[in-house]
Every structure is written in structure tokens, then in C-alpha cells.
Design an enzyme around this catalytic site. Structure first.
Site, short mmCIF file in Angstrom:
data_model
loop_
_atom_site.label_atom_id
_atom_site.label_comp_id
_atom_site.label_asym_id
_atom_site.label_seq_id
_atom_site.Cartn_x
_atom_site.Cartn_y
_atom_site.Cartn_z
N ASP A 1 4.73 -4.89 6.06
CA ASP A 1 4.96 -6.22 6.14
C ASP A 1 5.35 -7.07 5.03
O ASP A 1 6.15 -7.92 5.17
CB ASP A 1 4.14 -6.92 7.09
CG ASP A 1 4.27 -8.33 7.59
OD1 ASP A 1 5.41 -8.50 8.13
OD2 ASP A 1 3.72 -9.22 7.22
N ASP B 1 -0.36 2.41 8.43
CA ASP B 1 -1.07 1.53 9.33
C ASP B 1 -0.13 1.81 10.73
O ASP B 1 -0.67 1.12 11.79
CB ASP B 1 -1.34 0.12 8.92
CG ASP B 1 -2.24 -0.08 7.90
OD1 ASP B 1 -3.24 0.95 8.19
OD2 ASP B 1 -2.19 -0.88 7.10
N ASP C 1 1.80 -0.20 11.78
CA ASP C 1 1.66 -1.59 12.41
C ASP C 1 3.14 -2.58 12.25
O ASP C 1 3.24 -3.78 12.57
CB ASP C 1 0.65 -2.42 11.60
CG ASP C 1 0.59 -2.62 10.38
OD1 ASP C 1 1.60 -2.19 9.64
OD2 ASP C 1 -0.33 -3.27 9.66
N ARG D 1 -7.07 -2.98 9.24
CA ARG D 1 -7.43 -4.27 9.30
C ARG D 1 -6.84 -4.98 10.52
O ARG D 1 -7.70 -5.59 11.26
CB ARG D 1 -7.16 -4.90 7.99
CG ARG D 1 -8.34 -6.05 7.87
CD ARG D 1 -8.32 -6.67 6.42
NE ARG D 1 -8.75 -5.61 5.52
CZ ARG D 1 -10.16 -5.41 5.34
NH1 ARG D 1 -11.02 -5.86 5.94
NH2 ARG D 1 -10.60 -4.51 4.49
N THR E 1 4.20 2.54 5.78
CA THR E 1 2.56 2.39 5.73
C THR E 1 2.22 3.30 6.78
O THR E 1 2.60 3.60 7.77
CB THR E 1 2.57 0.79 6.43
OG1 THR E 1 1.17 0.62 6.64
CG2 THR E 1 3.38 0.58 7.50
N ARG F 1 1.01 -5.17 -5.27
CA ARG F 1 1.29 -6.47 -4.34
C ARG F 1 1.60 -7.63 -5.28
O ARG F 1 0.68 -8.18 -5.96
CB ARG F 1 0.14 -6.59 -3.50
CG ARG F 1 -0.02 -5.45 -2.48
CD ARG F 1 -1.38 -5.74 -1.56
NE ARG F 1 -1.17 -4.88 -0.43
CZ ARG F 1 -1.78 -3.66 -0.09
NH1 ARG F 1 -2.51 -3.30 -1.29
NH2 ARG F 1 -1.69 -3.02 0.72
N GLY G 1 1.04 -1.23 0.00
CA GLY G 1 0.05 0.11 -0.13
C GLY G 1 0.83 1.47 0.09
O GLY G 1 1.92 1.36 0.69
#
Length: 352
Positions: A107, A131, A133, A175, A129, A76, A15
Site C-alpha cells: 500500500d 500480507d 491485503d 497487522r 506483499t 520505506r 516490506g
């Protein structure tokens, strides 16, 4: 001793995130300053497989620091996960005499970088990212800009939400982890924040709405991470949950939350899903500086023959972390973290 690295490749994968272009710029300038040529790999690992590359002298990265998304494009690439795809990628790198690769992404990107290293192409990872995360780093490139986007959206929603005395559910990206929802929700003064790490009870959410009504606040803003889950669903096995989702009648969890509130209270509830708008926009000053610092450090490390690392940021310091300690490990929010406790003191409901 002769310099080992004469040419490196740089790619963005997964992303897109604001600041990726700034990171590519920093990598390029840091490498070129040391006499090392840089090749931009178009479309992430897909471009590596299909030989889509451009040269990146300094002039090619001028006026890139303010760009949204990634000027190298992203993808991706499932093909890269297969040995055949990997071999095609290695052949492309060898064809262009590329000695090492710097991969910017999340990731999935970090799962691919160690494979390159294991096949003899030294690699470095940069966390990009929205996120936030990625484990072993406090921040990721693009997170701060995305958070500002969420805040701006929530601020605007509040205006119309209060004018009509409505309850508004806004769905925030995330997510697997709720960092963007949590921090964006706190900064945007959301009244309810639902994240994957804390399964929610819809009745607790409704109690919060009714409490606000009783205190004279006729509107409620609910920030919901796209991966939020109810306490009922959290009790299901993976198989049971997967089976349930086959017959899921809502577009997303935000619509389920809204429907249940409306059903149980009779209130008008609106849902806003900004979606990929959260990925867009010119990177904020923090992300421009952050991406530049990480990119410069990555260029320096790979030229020092230090590879197999992610360049991250911990306790206000640039750090290097082995990629095997990062790949496949999601950084999630501890439900007992101080930020959660402090948010509850501010009156924010998490539905627990």
C-alpha cells in the site's frame, strides 16, 4: 508514430516479499524485448531520491527468478512523502531520461506511484506483499510462499507441542489484515485462529482448549495475527487504545494470549514468533509464475501508454485497476465470508 517510452525504471518498495525479484526480471525482459531500456532503482523511492540506479539488460536479470527478497533492495522512504523529496526524485528520473516507472510493493508503494504520475512520470503498480491485503486483487506476490512457510512452521510445532501435551501460540505476520494467519492456520490445521477482523474473547479460546482436553487431545495450536485484538480492546476509542498501549506489559498480543491462558488454566503455554522468517525463502512455483505474469503485463501496459494502474488478479484473470482505487484501501476479511464459516465447520475457533 514514434514510441513514447525509451527507458523505464523499476523499483521494489516496502516490506520485501518472495517473488519480487521474479517480477523485476519479468518487467525487464518484457521491456527489453520491445527495445526499451530498463533501469533498476536501488532501495525503492530512497534510491530514486539519491540517484542510486543500475542498468538492467537481460543478462543482469538472469538467475534472478529463484531469489528470495529483492535484489534491488527495498526501503520505506518517508522523505518521498514530502514535496522536496518528490522533486529530488523527479529530477533524478529526468536526469536519466526515464519515461515511466513500475513500482512493486504494498500500500505504501501504491501511495507513491500516483504522485509520480501526477508529476508527469507515468507509473504502474504491482502488488508485492506477503500480507495479501491489497484491494482489487485476489492474490499478491509473495503471499503463497509466506503461507507455505507458516504451514511448515506450524507442522513442526505440532510435533513438539503434541509430544509435551502443550498449548503453543504462534504469531503470524499481518497487522491490519489476517489473510496469512487465516489461510496458513487452516492449511496448518491450527485449532484456534485469531485475526484482526474478528475480535476475540479469551474465555472462548480457553473453552476450546478445554474441549480438546476433554476429547483426548492434549495439545492445542493457536495461530495469532500480530494485529489480533480482544473484544475488550475493540470497544475502546482510538485515543483510549493508544493510551492503554503506552503501558502495555507484553511484547506482543501473542504473549498476552499465552499469559492469560496460563493464568486461567495453569497449563504450560509456549509462544513462537517467527517474525521476518515469514518474508524469506525462495519463491514457490506459484509465486514465480504469478510474478512473471504480472511483470510481463506491466511492461506491456506502460509501453502501450496505459499507466496509472495496478496490475492485479481477479477471478483467475489478469486485470488493471486504477491506482487511486487501490492506494490507502486495505483488503480485510469479511467475518461472514464463506471461508470463515467453512473453517468453523472444521472445528476451528475464532474466539468470537
Amino acid at each position: 508514430m514514434a514510441q513514447k517510452f525509451r527507458k523505464i525504471g523499476v523499483l521494489t518498495s516496502g516490506g520485501d516479499a518472495p517473488g519480487m525479484s521474479a517480477a523485476v526480471r519479468a518487467v525487464t525482459r518484457a521491456a527489453n524485448a520491445r527495445g526499451v531500456q530498463v533501469m533498476g532503482i536501488i532501495g525503492g523511492y530512497r534510491g530514486m531520491i539519491h540517484d542510486e540506479m543500475i542498468e538492467l539488460p537481460n543478462r543482469e536479470v538472469s538467475n534472478k527468478i529463484m531469489l528470495s527478497g529483492t535484489f534491488l533492495y527495498s526501503d520505506r522512504c518517508l522523505e518521498f512523502k514530502e514535496e522536496e523529496g518528490m522533486q529530488k526524485a523527479i529530477a533524478t528520473l529526468k536526469k536519466h531520461d526515464i519515461d515511466g516507472v513500475i513500482a512493486i510493493g504494498g500500500d505504501g508503494t501504491f501511495r507513491g506511484a500516483p504522485d509520480l504520475t501526477n508529476h508527469g512520470i507515468p507509473s504502474i503498480g504491482l502488488p508485492g506483499t506477503i500480507d495479501n491485503d491489497i484491494t482489487a486483487t485476489d492474490n499478491t506476490i509473495g503471499f503463497d510462499t509466506a503461507m507455505n512457510t507458516v504451514i511448515e512452521l506450524v507442522d513442526k510445532l505440532r510435533d513438539t507441542c503434541e509430544s509435551h501435551a502443550r498449548c503453543n501460540v504462534v504469531e503470524v505476520m499481518g497487522r491490519g489484515a489476517g489473510w496469512l494467519t487465516l489461510r496458513g492456520g487452516i492449511a496448518g490445521a491450527a485449532d484456534v485462529i485469531l485475526i484482526p477482523e474478528i475480535p476475540y474473547d479469551i474465555d472462548k479460546v480457553i473453552d476450546k482448549i478445554e474441549e480438546r482436553d476433554a476429547n483426548g487431545s492434549k495439545f492445542t495450536i493457536i495461530a495469532v495475527a500480530e494485529g489480533a485484538i480482544s473484544k475488550e480492546d475493540a470497544k475502546l476509542s482510538k485515543k483510549e487504545y493508544k493510551e492503554k498501549m503506552k503501558n502495555y506489559k507484553y511484547p506482543s498480543v501473542s504473549y498476552e494470549v499465552a499469559a492469560k491462558i496460563q493464568e486461567k488454566t495453569g497449563r504450560e503455554v509456549r509462544v513462537t514468533v517467527p517474525g521476518h522468517m515469514q518474508r524469506g525463502g525462495s519463491p514457490c512455483p506459484y509465486d514465480r509464475v504469478f510474478a512473471s505474469r504480472l511483470g510481463a503485463e506491466a511492461g506491456k501496459l506502460i509501453l502501450k501508454d496505459e499507466y496509472g494502474f495496478m496490475v492485479g488478479y481477479k477471478n483467475r484473470e489478469i486485470v488493471k485497476v486504477p491506482l487511486e482505487d487501490v492506494a490507502g484501501k486495505l483488503k480485510m476479511i469479511d467475518p461472514d465470508a464463506s471461508i470463515i464459516k467453512e473453517a468453523k465447520l472444521l472445528g476451528i475457533c475464532f474466539g468470537d
